[in-house]
Design a protein around this motif. Structure first.
Motif, short mmCIF file in Angstrom:
data_model
loop_
_atom_site.label_atom_id
_atom_site.label_comp_id
_atom_site.label_asym_id
_atom_site.label_seq_id
_atom_site.Cartn_x
_atom_site.Cartn_y
_atom_site.Cartn_z
N ALA A 77 0.83 -1.21 0.00
CA ALA A 77 0.00 0.00 0.00
C ALA A 77 0.87 1.26 0.00
CB ALA A 77 -0.93 -0.01 1.22
N TRP A 78 1.98 1.21 0.71
CA TRP A 78 2.92 2.35 0.72
C TRP A 78 3.46 2.62 -0.68
CZ3 TRP A 78 5.33 5.77 4.24
CH2 TRP A 78 6.56 6.30 3.84
N ARG A 79 3.87 1.56 -1.36
CA ARG A 79 4.43 1.72 -2.70
C ARG A 79 3.42 2.29 -3.68
NH1 ARG A 79 6.70 -3.81 -1.68
NH2 ARG A 79 8.95 -3.58 -1.28
N ALA A 80 2.17 1.99 -3.45
CA ALA A 80 1.12 2.48 -4.36
C ALA A 80 0.72 3.91 -4.05
CB ALA A 80 -0.10 1.56 -4.26
N ASP A 81 1.20 4.46 -2.96
CA ASP A 81 0.82 5.80 -2.52
C ASP A 81 1.84 6.82 -3.01
OD1 ASP A 81 -0.62 7.76 -1.29
OD2 ASP A 81 -0.32 7.01 0.76
N LEU A 108 7.29 7.89 -2.89
CA LEU A 108 7.74 7.46 -1.58
C LEU A 108 8.90 6.49 -1.73
CD1 LEU A 108 4.30 6.79 0.19
CD2 LEU A 108 5.50 8.96 -0.20
N PRO A 109 9.88 6.56 -0.83
CA PRO A 109 11.04 5.65 -0.94
C PRO A 109 10.63 4.21 -0.73
CG PRO A 109 11.07 6.84 1.15
CD PRO A 109 9.98 7.45 0.34
N ASP A 110 11.20 3.31 -1.51
CA ASP A 110 10.87 1.91 -1.40
C ASP A 110 11.32 1.38 -0.04
OD1 ASP A 110 11.40 -1.09 -1.64
OD2 ASP A 110 10.33 -0.68 -3.51
N PRO A 111 10.40 0.80 0.76
CA PRO A 111 10.79 0.38 2.10
C PRO A 111 11.76 -0.79 2.14
CG PRO A 111 8.43 0.01 1.70
CD PRO A 111 9.00 0.60 0.46
N GLU A 112 11.92 -1.47 1.03
CA GLU A 112 12.83 -2.61 0.99
C GLU A 112 14.17 -2.26 0.38
OE1 GLU A 112 12.69 -7.34 -0.22
OE2 GLU A 112 11.32 -5.94 -1.19
N ARG A 113 14.17 -1.41 -0.63
CA ARG A 113 15.39 -1.17 -1.40
C ARG A 113 16.06 0.18 -1.15
NH1 ARG A 113 11.72 -3.78 -4.61
NH2 ARG A 113 12.36 -5.84 -5.37
N ALA A 114 15.31 1.16 -0.69
CA ALA A 114 15.89 2.49 -0.50
C ALA A 114 16.88 2.47 0.66
CB ALA A 114 14.79 3.52 -0.22
N PRO A 115 18.11 2.94 0.47
CA PRO A 115 19.07 3.02 1.58
C PRO A 115 18.53 3.93 2.68
CG PRO A 115 20.16 3.35 -0.53
CD PRO A 115 18.69 3.41 -0.80
N ALA A 116 18.97 3.67 3.91
CA ALA A 116 18.48 4.44 5.04
C ALA A 116 18.76 5.93 4.87
CB ALA A 116 19.12 3.93 6.33
N GLY A 117 19.88 6.27 4.26
CA GLY A 117 20.18 7.69 4.03
C GLY A 117 19.18 8.35 3.11
N LEU A 158 1.51 10.62 6.38
CA LEU A 158 2.07 9.31 6.09
C LEU A 158 1.94 8.38 7.29
CD1 LEU A 158 5.30 10.15 4.04
CD2 LEU A 158 3.16 9.14 3.20
N LEU A 159 2.14 8.91 8.47
CA LEU A 159 1.97 8.11 9.68
C LEU A 159 0.54 7.60 9.79
CD1 LEU A 159 3.23 9.09 13.22
CD2 LEU A 159 0.95 8.18 12.89
#
Length: 347
Positions: free
Chosen positions: A42-46, A53-62, A79-80
């Protein structure tokens, strides 16, 4: 033949590697919770206006940290509201925002076993209800603390047992609280049960599969702390947690790596951990972990003994420690040494 015999003994004895007891029901074939936080699809679709929005799996923490730095308070809160489980587990997101998101996420489960984690005074830095559940809790002000420590526990720990009453200085939260009290207010401590731990005795505790999955999560977690601007952490790794830390060592920016009651770190020597951190090891005289043969064969066993001279770790005094779980007990020499390590006073 002797090595084969020791391997068989390892298969029997190393199954007891854990943070609590050497007993309990066998735990075999546990499915490791891996990958991005729940709700990621759902996050990726938003989107936000004009921003992906940064990909929660692939985006580096920075990258995640820079994304949130570019948002105003209203956008962060939106977003929260839409994605509390993602925001609460997104390494690189601001720590206070993650605390707030996880309060919402815990309440949304409606499960009584997690209810205490949603109290206003709790700083829950990660909460994942999948499987047995994973949780990380901060004690102190991690954003401003001069020193930071992370406690990585062993078997029989999960989100459901995080608040279970235990002896003082035992369990992830108990170890973290004891270490923070001993180290003082300039130090923040995180109890990190951010991986699927083995349960009781069984092949999971003797093998490295869960530790390998946990190491990936620990490396990403520490990268998120770095992106959030915290001090570089000292890792205190108890029992099976030291296997996780050994595998993650070269992928973290830890200042110190402390193997406590360790069955082995899947490395022949401290140098082969390939870390710039100072490596320490502690084992008390009555700890049953000493009975685990330090061999590794066909994926069973965790290798060299970290307290041996040949391994090359600095020794932590632990002559007054009782059993497998007493290392963080108030008044022990080991806890005093841990506090000195956490604050940079012991080198």
């Amino acid at each position: 033949m002797r090595r084969f015999g020791k391997t068989l003994v390892t298969a029997v004895l190393a199954v007891a590697v854990g943070a609590g007891t050497a007993g309990g029901a066998p735990g075999a074939g546990r499915r490791a919770v891996t990958g991005p936080p729940p709700g990621s699809d759902a996050w990726r679709a938003d989107t936000l206006p004009g921003r992906a929005l940064p990909d929660p799996e692939r985006a580096p923490a920075g990258e995640v940290a820079r994304f949130f730095a570019g948002l105003d308070e209203g956008a962060r809160k939106e977003l929260l509201r839409r994605h509390p489980l993602v925001v609460g587990n997104l390494d690189g997101a601001p720590l206070p925002l993650r605390y707030e998101a996880n309060r919402v996420a815990v309440r949304s489960t409606g499960e009584a076993r997690y209810a205490s984690l949603a109290a206003p005074d709790r700083q829950i830095l990660a909460f994942d209800p999948r499987g047995r559940g994973q949780v990380a809790e901060v004690f102190g002000d991690a954003e401003r603390a001069e020193h930071l420590a992370v406690v990585v526990p062993g078997a029989d720990n999960d989100a459901a047992t995080h608040d279970r009453p235990r002896a003082v200085g035992t369990g992830p939260a108990g170890m973290a609280r004891a270490l923070r009290e001993a180290a003082g207010g300039a130090t923040a401590v995180i109890a990190w049960t951010g991986y699927t731990t083995p349960v009781g005795v069984g092949p999971d505790a003797a093998g490295g599969r869960l530790a390998e999955a946990g190491a990936v999560r620990l490396a990403r977690f520490t990268a998120g702390l770095d992106a959030a601007g915290t001090a570089d952490p000292a890792l205190f790794c108890h029992s099976y947690g030291s296997v996780v830390c050994g595998l993650a060592a070269r992928h973290t920016d830890a200042t110190d790596l402390v193997a406590v009651a360790s069955p082995g770190m899947r490395a022949a020597t401290a140098a082969k951990l390939r870390t710039g951190a100072r490596v320490w090891a502690a084992r008390g005289p009555s700890d049953w972990i000493a009975d685990i043969p330090n061999v590794e064969f066909a994926g069973i066993g965790h290798g060299a003994d970290p307290v041996s001279a040949a391994f090359g770790a600095r020794r932590v005094p632990a002559s007054d420690v009782r059993g497998h779980t007493g290392y963080f007990a108030p008044g022990t020499r080991s806890l005093a040494a841990f506090a000195a390590i956490a604050t940079g006073g012991l080198r």
